[in-house]
Design an enzyme around this catalytic site. Sequence first.
Site, PDB file in Angstrom:
ATOM      1  N   HIS A  63       0.841  -1.188   0.000  1.00  0.00           N
ATOM      2  CA  HIS A  63       0.000   0.000   0.000  1.00  0.00           C
ATOM      3  C   HIS A  63       0.880   1.244   0.000  1.00  0.00           C
ATOM      4  O   HIS A  63       2.100   1.154   0.165  1.00  0.00           O
ATOM      5  CB  HIS A  63      -0.935  -0.001   1.223  1.00  0.00           C
TER       6      HIS A  63
HETATM    7  C1  T46 Z   1       2.844   0.670   6.907  1.00  0.00           C
HETATM    8  C2  T46 Z   1       3.685  -0.535   7.040  1.00  0.00           C
HETATM    9  C3  T46 Z   1       5.134  -0.232   7.077  1.00  0.00           C
HETATM   10  C4  T46 Z   1      -4.261  -0.731  13.300  1.00  0.00           C
HETATM   11  O1  T46 Z   1      -5.405  -0.906  13.765  1.00  0.00           O
HETATM   12  N1  T46 Z   1      -3.460   0.246  13.790  1.00  0.00           N
HETATM   13  C5  T46 Z   1      -2.211   0.477  13.329  1.00  0.00           C
HETATM   14  O2  T46 Z   1      -1.512   1.383  13.827  1.00  0.00           O
HETATM   15  C6  T46 Z   1      -1.728  -0.341  12.263  1.00  0.00           C
HETATM   16  C7  T46 Z   1      -0.333  -0.138  11.702  1.00  0.00           C
HETATM   17  C8  T46 Z   1      -2.545  -1.330  11.760  1.00  0.00           C
HETATM   18  N2  T46 Z   1      -3.773  -1.513  12.272  1.00  0.00           N
HETATM   19  C9  T46 Z   1      -4.635  -2.597  11.741  1.00  0.00           C
HETATM   20  C10 T46 Z   1      -5.183  -2.284  10.355  1.00  0.00           C
HETATM   21  C11 T46 Z   1      -5.294  -3.645   9.706  1.00  0.00           C
HETATM   22  O3  T46 Z   1      -6.545  -4.210   9.992  1.00  0.00           O
HETATM   23  O4  T46 Z   1      -3.869  -3.781  11.612  1.00  0.00           O
HETATM   24  C12 T46 Z   1      -4.232  -4.472  10.424  1.00  0.00           C
HETATM   25  C13 T46 Z   1      -2.988  -4.689   9.580  1.00  0.00           C
HETATM   26  O5  T46 Z   1      -2.536  -3.430   9.106  1.00  0.00           O
HETATM   27  P1  T46 Z   1      -1.756  -3.313   7.731  1.00  0.00           P
HETATM   28  O6  T46 Z   1      -2.334  -4.235   6.743  1.00  0.00           O
HETATM   29  O7  T46 Z   1      -1.731  -1.879   7.320  1.00  0.00           O
HETATM   30  O8  T46 Z   1      -0.291  -3.802   8.167  1.00  0.00           O
HETATM   31  P2  T46 Z   1       1.031  -3.818   7.312  1.00  0.00           P
HETATM   32  O9  T46 Z   1       2.057  -4.521   8.107  1.00  0.00           O
HETATM   33  O10 T46 Z   1       0.791  -4.291   5.931  1.00  0.00           O
HETATM   34  O11 T46 Z   1       1.468  -2.276   7.204  1.00  0.00           O
HETATM   35  C14 T46 Z   1       1.982  -1.612   8.321  1.00  0.00           C
HETATM   36  C15 T46 Z   1       1.255  -0.287   8.531  1.00  0.00           C
HETATM   37  O12 T46 Z   1      -0.126  -0.512   8.651  1.00  0.00           O
HETATM   38  C16 T46 Z   1       1.468   0.653   7.407  1.00  0.00           C
HETATM   39  O13 T46 Z   1       0.996   1.952   7.752  1.00  0.00           O
HETATM   40  O14 T46 Z   1       3.225   1.639   6.270  1.00  0.00           O
HETATM   41  O15 T46 Z   1       3.365  -1.369   8.149  1.00  0.00           O
END
Ligand code: T46
Length: 146
Positions: A63
Site C-alpha cells: 500500500h
Molecule cells: C505501513 C507498514 C510499514 C491498526 O489498527 N493500527 C495500526 O496502527 C496499524 C499499523 C494497523 N492496524 C490494523 C489495520 C489492519 O486491519 O492492523 C491491520 C494490519 O494493518 P496493515 O495491513 O496496514 O499492516 P502492514 O504490516 O501491511 O502495514 C503496516 C502499517 O499498517 C502501514 O501503515 O506503512 O506497516
Amino acid sequence: MKPSRKLPAIRVANSGVVRLKSVPDLPDGNLFIAEVKREVPFPIKRVYFINSLANPRAVRGRHAHRKLEQVIFCVSGSFVLHLDDGRKKQRLRLHEPAIGIRLGPRLWHTMSDFSYDCVILVLAAERYDEKDYIRDYAEFRRLVRR
Ligand code: T46
C-alpha cells in the site's frame, strides 16, 4: 560486531535514510536512540512493531499513504523493502538497526523475505487512519501520474 555506517543510496521520491544515534556498548549490548528533531524529522504520534515473521512466504505492506510520514527500521534480523514512487522502483535489504528508511506520502511499499528473527519497528507522524491508505495499486498509479 560494530554497527556499520554505510548508508543505502535512495533513488525513489519521498524517501530517504534516517540514521539513529548508536552507542555501542559490547559485550553489554548496543543502544540506539531516536529523538524528535534530531534523528527523526517529525513529531512521533504512533509507534508499532511487527514480529513473528518466520513464515518465509509472508508479505506485508502493499500500500501507499496519502499524507502519512513514517520511518521503518529492522531492529532484528533482516527483510527486503520494495519501494515504488510510480516512476522508479527500488529494492533495499534492511538489516542494520540504526538505519531507517523514510516512507513518505505516495510511496508504494512492500515488505518481504523476512528472516526468522526479523522485528520491524515503525515510527509514525500520525495515529492510525484507514482513510489515509491507498491499497489499490491502479488507484496509486493514477494518483502519482496526475
Ligand atoms: C505501513 C507498514 C510499514 C491498526 O489498527 N493500527 C495500526 O496502527 C496499524 C499499523 C494497523 N492496524 C490494523 C489495520 C489492519 O486491519 O492492523 C491491520 C494490519 O494493518 P496493515 O495491513 O496496514 O499492516 P502492514 O504490516 O501491511 O502495514 C503496516 C502499517 O499498517 C502501514 O501503515 O506503512 O506497516
